[in-house]
Design a protein around this motif. Structure first.
Motif, PDB file in Angstrom:
ATOM      1  N   ALA A 159       0.841  -1.295  -0.080  1.00 50.43           N
ATOM      2  CA  ALA A 159       0.103   0.100   0.044  1.00 50.43           C
ATOM      3  C   ALA A 159       0.936   1.067   0.125  1.00 50.43           C
ATOM      4  O   ALA A 159       0.679   2.061  -0.631  1.00 50.43           O
ATOM      5  N   ASP A 163       1.685   3.521  -3.718  1.00 50.34           N
ATOM      6  CA  ASP A 163       1.542   5.260  -3.375  1.00 50.34           C
ATOM      7  C   ASP A 163       2.844   6.018  -3.984  1.00 50.34           C
ATOM      8  O   ASP A 163       2.686   6.952  -4.757  1.00 50.34           O
ATOM      9  N   GLN A 174      -4.229   4.087  -7.290  1.00 43.61           N
ATOM     10  CA  GLN A 174      -5.358   3.227  -7.231  1.00 43.61           C
ATOM     11  C   GLN A 174      -5.558   2.990  -5.850  1.00 43.61           C
ATOM     12  O   GLN A 174      -4.868   2.569  -4.962  1.00 43.61           O
ATOM     13  N   GLU A 175      -6.930   2.955  -5.579  1.00 45.15           N
ATOM     14  CA  GLU A 175      -7.422   2.624  -4.256  1.00 45.15           C
ATOM     15  C   GLU A 175      -7.175   1.006  -4.171  1.00 45.15           C
ATOM     16  O   GLU A 175      -7.505   0.370  -4.975  1.00 45.15           O
ATOM     17  N   GLU A 178     -11.019  -3.145  -0.774  1.00 49.52           N
ATOM     18  CA  GLU A 178     -11.594  -2.781   0.574  1.00 49.52           C
ATOM     19  C   GLU A 178     -11.043  -3.707   1.579  1.00 49.52           C
ATOM     20  O   GLU A 178     -10.766  -3.321   2.729  1.00 49.52           O
ATOM     21  N   PHE A 181      -7.387  -2.828   2.262  1.00 50.40           N
ATOM     22  CA  PHE A 181      -7.444  -1.802   2.922  1.00 50.40           C
ATOM     23  C   PHE A 181      -7.776  -1.602   4.422  1.00 50.40           C
ATOM     24  O   PHE A 181      -7.054  -1.139   5.299  1.00 50.40           O
TER      25      PHE A 181
END
Length: 218
Positions: A159, A163, A174-175, A178, A181
């Motif tokens: 993650a 970034d 990009q996210e 879920e 995350f």
């Protein structure tokens, strides 16, 4: 969804980012991280996937490995012991991390992207044979984690460095899926609360007028 599925979702995104032409174009340029090229950062990102391939030997019944000398330690204890937290940028640990990233990337963008993609595809099959409670010994630290906890450490790294890499080459960030995350967020919140205290974390999230200047987790 299992931790394994969450990891695969994040790792698939990282493998795709490594294939982006913008990464190859900027390969030798400085990245968003001090003293690290885009290529070196890509190598460090790819390492988070490659390290899982090494760990998956514990799931192979044909490989006879000596059991860890100690039982797996808790996830938060892993970060309490981590040698790289709060060390100087030019310190031996961080210099070694940068050098390893550059070494992994030394054969170029296309080679690295292919290696990461191939490793990821193999992991989708091998991880299906694994239990999240299996112990994973990490030679670089000298202790073991449960496989699920080890994969959460990889998701945190993925993650953060996805970034870093996207910002370095001008791509939209990009996210994460879920499920991935949520696991990363819980870990970061626990680390931040341990470092700064529960009140500091709560105030940062709910009372901006009383929020501390810093609430970094690591």
């Amino acid at each position: 969804m299992s931790v394994i599925d969450a990891y695969l979702g994040a790792a698939g995104q990282a493998a795709a980012l490594l294939e982006a032409p913008e990464v190859a174009t900027a390969w030798g340029q400085p990245s968003a991280l001090a003293k690290m090229t885009v290529g070196g950062l890509a190598g460090h990102l790819a390492y988070q996937i490659l390290s899982v391939s090494s760990a998956l030997q514990v799931c192979d019944s044909t490989v006879q490995e000596s059991p860890p000398q100690e039982p797996p330690i808790p996830l938060l204890e892993h970060y309490a012991r981590a040698a790289w937290i709060d060390v100087p940028l030019d310190g031996e640990v961080n210099s070694g991390i940068r050098a390893k990233g550059e070494a992994i990337a030394s054969q170029g963008a296309s080679w690295l992207a292919e290696l990461a993609s191939t490793s990821f595809v193999e992991q989708r099959t091998k991880l299906a044979q694994c239990s999240g409670d299996q112990a994973v010994f990490m030679p670089q630290t000298g202790w073991a984690l449960r496989l699920d906890d080890f994969l959460i450490t990889r998701m945190l790294e993925l993650a953060v460095h996805m970034d870093d890499l996207a910002v370095s080459v001008g791509l939209a960030v990009q996210e994460l899926p879920e499920e991935a995350f949520d696991l990363v967020l819980v870990l970061l919140a626990r680390l931040a609360a341990r470092r700064h205290g529960q009140a500091a974390l709560l105030r940062t999230l709910t009372r901006v007028e009383r929020a501390p200047a810093a609430i970094n987790a690591i």
